[in-house]
Design an enzyme around this catalytic site. Structure first.
Site, PDB file in Angstrom:
ATOM      1  N   GLU A 255       0.795  -1.227   0.000  1.00 41.69           N
ATOM      2  CA  GLU A 255       0.000   0.000   0.000  1.00 41.69           C
ATOM      3  C   GLU A 255       0.824   1.273   0.000  1.00 41.69           C
ATOM      4  OE1 GLU A 255       0.340  -2.294   2.404  1.00 41.69           O
ATOM      5  OE2 GLU A 255       0.225  -1.437   4.418  1.00 41.69           O
TER       6      GLU A 255
ATOM      7  N   TYR B  56      -4.910 -10.479   9.819  1.00 45.77           N
ATOM      8  CA  TYR B  56      -5.818 -10.181   8.714  1.00 45.77           C
ATOM      9  C   TYR B  56      -7.238 -10.645   9.008  1.00 45.77           C
ATOM     10  CZ  TYR B  56      -1.782  -9.164   5.696  1.00 45.77           C
ATOM     11  OH  TYR B  56      -0.658  -8.624   5.147  1.00 45.77           O
TER      12      TYR B  56
ATOM     13  N   GLU C  27      -3.878  -4.458   9.334  1.00 42.62           N
ATOM     14  CA  GLU C  27      -4.382  -5.457   8.392  1.00 42.62           C
ATOM     15  C   GLU C  27      -5.818  -5.910   8.675  1.00 42.62           C
ATOM     16  OE1 GLU C  27      -2.984  -5.875   5.657  1.00 42.62           O
ATOM     17  OE2 GLU C  27      -0.967  -5.106   6.056  1.00 42.62           O
TER      18      GLU C  27
ATOM     19  N   ASP D 105       8.149  -9.995  10.643  1.00 42.82           N
ATOM     20  CA  ASP D 105       7.603 -10.870   9.610  1.00 42.82           C
ATOM     21  C   ASP D 105       6.852 -12.063  10.209  1.00 42.82           C
ATOM     22  OD1 ASP D 105       8.067  -9.913   7.082  1.00 42.82           O
ATOM     23  OD2 ASP D 105       9.071 -11.758   6.438  1.00 42.82           O
TER      24      ASP D 105
ATOM     25  N   HIS E  76      -5.996   0.542   2.696  1.00 38.60           N
ATOM     26  CA  HIS E  76      -4.872   0.951   3.542  1.00 38.60           C
ATOM     27  C   HIS E  76      -4.629   2.459   3.501  1.00 38.60           C
ATOM     28  CE1 HIS E  76      -3.051  -2.599   5.322  1.00 38.60           C
ATOM     29  NE2 HIS E  76      -2.912  -3.229   4.162  1.00 38.60           N
TER      30      HIS E  76
ATOM     31  N   HIS F 219      -8.105  -3.943  -1.197  1.00 40.70           N
ATOM     32  CA  HIS F 219      -7.349  -4.065   0.052  1.00 40.70           C
ATOM     33  C   HIS F 219      -6.285  -2.962   0.164  1.00 40.70           C
ATOM     34  CE1 HIS F 219      -5.380  -6.354   3.367  1.00 40.70           C
ATOM     35  NE2 HIS F 219      -4.296  -5.772   2.875  1.00 40.70           N
ATOM     36  N   GLU F 220      -5.462  -2.849  -0.862  1.00 36.76           N
ATOM     37  CA  GLU F 220      -4.378  -1.853  -0.788  1.00 36.76           C
ATOM     38  C   GLU F 220      -4.939  -0.437  -0.748  1.00 36.76           C
ATOM     39  OE1 GLU F 220      -1.888  -3.326   0.108  1.00 36.76           O
ATOM     40  OE2 GLU F 220      -2.211  -5.305  -0.765  1.00 36.76           O
TER      41      GLU F 220
HETATM   42  N1  BES Z   1       0.922  -4.462   3.803  1.00 33.53           N
HETATM   43  C1  BES Z   1       0.691  -5.748   3.269  1.00 33.53           C
HETATM   44  C2  BES Z   1       1.924  -6.444   2.808  1.00 33.53           C
HETATM   45  C3  BES Z   1       2.989  -6.628   3.865  1.00 33.53           C
HETATM   46  C4  BES Z   1       2.667  -6.869   5.189  1.00 33.53           C
HETATM   47  C5  BES Z   1       4.308  -6.568   3.500  1.00 33.53           C
HETATM   48  C6  BES Z   1       3.681  -7.010   6.135  1.00 33.53           C
HETATM   49  C7  BES Z   1       5.311  -6.723   4.440  1.00 33.53           C
HETATM   50  C8  BES Z   1       4.998  -6.947   5.770  1.00 33.53           C
HETATM   51  C9  BES Z   1      -0.327  -5.710   2.121  1.00 33.53           C
HETATM   52  O1  BES Z   1      -1.329  -4.782   2.311  1.00 33.53           O
HETATM   53  C10 BES Z   1      -1.005  -7.049   2.066  1.00 33.53           C
HETATM   54  O2  BES Z   1      -1.626  -7.395   3.028  1.00 33.53           O
HETATM   55  N2  BES Z   1      -0.869  -7.763   0.975  1.00 33.53           N
HETATM   56  C11 BES Z   1      -1.474  -9.058   0.791  1.00 33.53           C
HETATM   57  C12 BES Z   1      -2.694  -8.974  -0.051  1.00 33.53           C
HETATM   58  C13 BES Z   1      -3.970  -8.792   0.653  1.00 33.53           C
HETATM   59  C14 BES Z   1      -5.118  -8.831  -0.336  1.00 33.53           C
HETATM   60  C15 BES Z   1      -4.215  -9.733   1.798  1.00 33.53           C
HETATM   61  C16 BES Z   1      -0.493  -9.921   0.036  1.00 33.53           C
HETATM   62  O3  BES Z   1       0.543  -9.402  -0.374  1.00 33.53           O
HETATM   63  O4  BES Z   1      -0.763 -11.089  -0.145  1.00 33.53           O
HETATM   64 ZN    ZN Z   2      -2.620  -5.300   3.855  1.00 36.04          ZN
END
Ligand code: BES
Ligand code: ZN
Length: 653
Positions: free
Chosen positions: A312, A422, A359, A414, A340, A336-337
């Site tokens: 995002e 989520y 999330e 991580d 954010h 989703h993005e």
């Molecule tokens: N912000 C996240 C990606 C992220 C989280 C990167 C933590 C690094 C550390 C992004 O918004 C996200 O959640 N992406 C998901 C997709 C979403 C539709 C659930 C993904 O990348 O799968």
């Molecule tokens: Zn996200």
């Protein structure tokens, strides 16, 4: 009132002024309503165990980058000029760095400043402690750090031309979340320490640079021979994990007022078509929870090694090309993005222990956008798919890791990246919505974004806000909501309710007929189904006593593969669901499809579970994993290869 407080208040007033309008070229017109007074109150910094910064003593307010991208050396080098404010008398500021070559640190007149790099921690990197003249109240000092990144900077991926769609030019992109920005920008890398930023990025003249910021020079400016410089500015203060850069052969198409897509020229048409409904999504989001406060909203569709589905980055969501399915079936990722832009980018988790505030709120909001634009049935299906993922996660994780508020002591943030933040987070908000009613819930949530805009939020801060503004002393309601159980207890509280979907209930029938009654795949109405129905069908697993590791016979697997044309499946989510079945059954005929999937995209959500399942299949799967990984790894982003290394090991060169 202390002098320090005055400094903070003064900068908050400047901030409010900066926030009240959108300036610059190409900004969509919007009358931005002012934020409430709460949004400009001084910030209390909470301890972030993933940063060395001590913002209560001195904090970075603005980052000004002047960097040159060297694709041969695979480095970004140049300067970061930081505006720092400090408590009166303070003589030090501490920055986060990891894997950076620091050449010098100076004041704005070029006089060297004393600095020291501390011990290197594998997760946190090294603190950079800079000694300065004592701060006076109201004073901002400038620090100029001259540095260079390393070719293996964890936030950066340097792609060869062969790794791009066009095949002619190299590509570079960054991925800062959670704590990787410190591998390319020396700053205070904590989500609670917001900074405005500006940048001058110099690149080979055949390439374009884009950032999560307003682009001041759409065509670049001539720099030294064969190079161009692109300038950017982000006037809203953002957490450093949202500073983002991409450089490549990029083209742009507007798909609606103030919204568009960036990608490689050969992919532009497909992307334009896939995201033609972007404006409707932004309108729906604004209709729900208030104005979009970032000016433009564009997408950048990256080469296939992008390690996440989406990221995002403000004004410019970064996304995997695996969502360009040709039929707009995976656009919930964009919802989703986009969501954010409120949950996360306006109201930001103060630390990574509060990640669910980013999330969980976003998954809830995403689903509301999907409902508004694509209707209730589609939204319900997405809820059920998410809920089922949550059930699997709850079964897999140690109970302590199924709490919303995480204890990440000694861990990489991580590790908090699970479906708990989520999907349990979203289920929590849906529970509150169900209990208080949608109208009351929406009023509270819209107010929450406004009251807390451009501010960090802790889980305790969330509790205080919802108590003050929604529960308002209603003891019966407080009891019914079970807030503390949701936040600090493992699993799901008794007031959680499974979502339902009529369409997916019909899929369950077809699944029973195929998987349990062993009917033919030709009886499955596959062609009539949407992607979500297909995903649900393939995610079916036996339960209870009947559960066995192999739930399909070789003949059934072959029937599925042929009848549903899974060898030619182009939808990444559907293909992923099929390949998980295939690997669990050691189904040899699917191996070429698997190999192709693992070597042509590097999205960690797909790649890591498949390598993990292969590895679990011992003498069948491990040789495949080892062989395919040796081929695939050079193409993966460090975020993906770092995770797969832990499963498969680093292949011998
Ligand atoms: N912000 C996240 C990606 C992220 C989280 C990167 C933590 C690094 C550390 C992004 O918004 C996200 O959640 N992406 C998901 C997709 C979403 C539709 C659930 C993904 O990348 O799968
Ligand atoms: Zn996200």
């Amino acid at each position: 009132m202390s002098r320090a407080r005055l400094v903070l208040m003064a900068s908050a007033v400047a901030l409010a002024a900066a926030l009240s309008g959108c300036e610059g070229l190409g900004e969509p017109k919007s009358d931005m309503p002012p934020l409430p007074a709460s949004a400009t109150a001084p910030v209390t910094y909470v301890r972030d165990i993933h940063s060395y910064a001590q913002p209560q003593i001195a904090r970075v307010k603005h980052v000004d980058l002047d960097l040159t991208a060297d694709f041969e050396a695979q480095t970004l080098s140049g300067t970061a000029r930081l505006d720092v404010t400090g408590e009166p008398g303070a003589t030090q500021v501490i920055l986060d760095t990891r894997n950076l070559d620091i050449r010098s640190v100076a004041d704005e007149d070029g006089r060297p400043l004393t600095f020291a790099l501390g011990e290197d921690d594998p997760i946190l990197g090294r603190p950079l402690t800079i000694t300065l003249p004592a701060f006076e109240a109201d004073e901002a000092q400038k620090i100029v750090v001259t540095y260079s990144t390393r070719p293996d900077a964890a936030a950066l991926q340097w792609l060869t031309p062969a790794q791009t769609a066009g095949g002619q030019q190299p590509f570079l992109f960054s991925q800062g979340q959670a704590i990787l920005t410190r591998t390319w920008v020396p700053t205070q890398d904590s989500p609670g320490i917001r900074q405005t930023y500006s940048a001058e990025i110099t690149v080979p003249e055949a390439l374009k640079a884009v950032m999560s910021a307003e682009m001041l020079t759409p065509d670049g400016e001539a720099a030294s021979e064969g190079q161009k410089t692109y300038r950017f500015r982000m006037t809203n203060p953002v957490p450093p994990y949202l500073i983002a850069l991409a450089v490549g052969d990029l083209a742009f198409a507007e798909v609606g007022e103030g919204v568009g897509v960036w990608t490689e020229p050969s992919r532009l048409q497909a992307a334009e078509n896939e995201f033609a409904e972007l404006r409707q999504m932004v309108d729906a989001a604004e209709g729900l929870y208030g104005p979009y406060r970032w000016g433009r909203y564009d997408l950048l569709i990256l080469p296939p090694s992008f390690p996440f589905g989406g990221m995002e980055n403000p004004r410019l969501t970064f996304a995997t090309p695996t969502i360009v399915a040709g039929d707009r079936s995976l656009v919930s990722l964009v919802a989703h993005e986009l969501a954010h832009s409120w949950s996360g980018n306006l109201v930001t988790n103060a630390t990574w222990a509060d990640f669910w505030l980013n999330e969980g709120f976003t998954v809830y909001f995403e689903n509301r956008i999907m409902e508004a634009v694509y209707g209730r049935e589609r939204a319900q299906m997405l809820q059920v798919l998410g809920w089922n993922d949550l059930q699997n996660t709850l079964a897999d994780l140690p109970p302590a890791d199924t709490r919303l508020r995480l204890d990440l002591t000694g861990r990489d943030p991580d590790d908090g990246l699970t479906d708990i933040a989520y999907e349990k987070g979203a289920a929590f908000l849906r529970t509150i919505e169900r209990i208080v009613g949608r109208e009351r819930f929406d009023t509270w949530l819209k107010g929450y974004f406004e009251r807390n805009a451009f501010r960090p939020m802790t889980t305790d801060g969330f509790l205080a806000d919802i108590r003050a503004n929604l529960i308002q002393g209603d003891a019966a309601l407080e009891q019914q909501l079970m807030l503390e159980q949701w936040i600090d207890q493992p699993g799901l509280p008794s007031n959680a309710q499974a979502p339902t979907s009529t369409a997916l209930a019909a899929v369950d029938q077809a699944a029973q007929a195929f998987y349990v009654a062993k009917g033919p795949a030709s009886a499955v109405p596959w062609r009539r189904w949407s992607t979500q129905e297909r995903q649900h069908f393939l995610a079916w697993r036996p339960t209870g006593a009947a559960a066995s590791r192999d739930w399909l016979t070789p003949a059934q697997l072959a029937d599925l593969e042929t009848t549903l044309a899974l060898k030619d499946e182009g939808n990444a989510e559907v293909l992923f669901a099929w390949l998980q079945i295939a690997v669990a059954h050691r189904y040899q005929p699917a191996v070429p499809t698997l190999e192709r999937f693992l070597t042509t995209q590097g999205r960690r959500k797909f790649v890591l579970p498949l390598f993990t399942s292969l590895w679990a299949e011992g003498d069948w799967g491990r040789p495949i994993a080892t062989r395919v990984y040796a081929q695939a790894r050079p193409g993966y982003h460090p975020v993906t290869s770092g995770s797969v290394d832990e499963v498969v090991g680093v292949p011998a060169a």
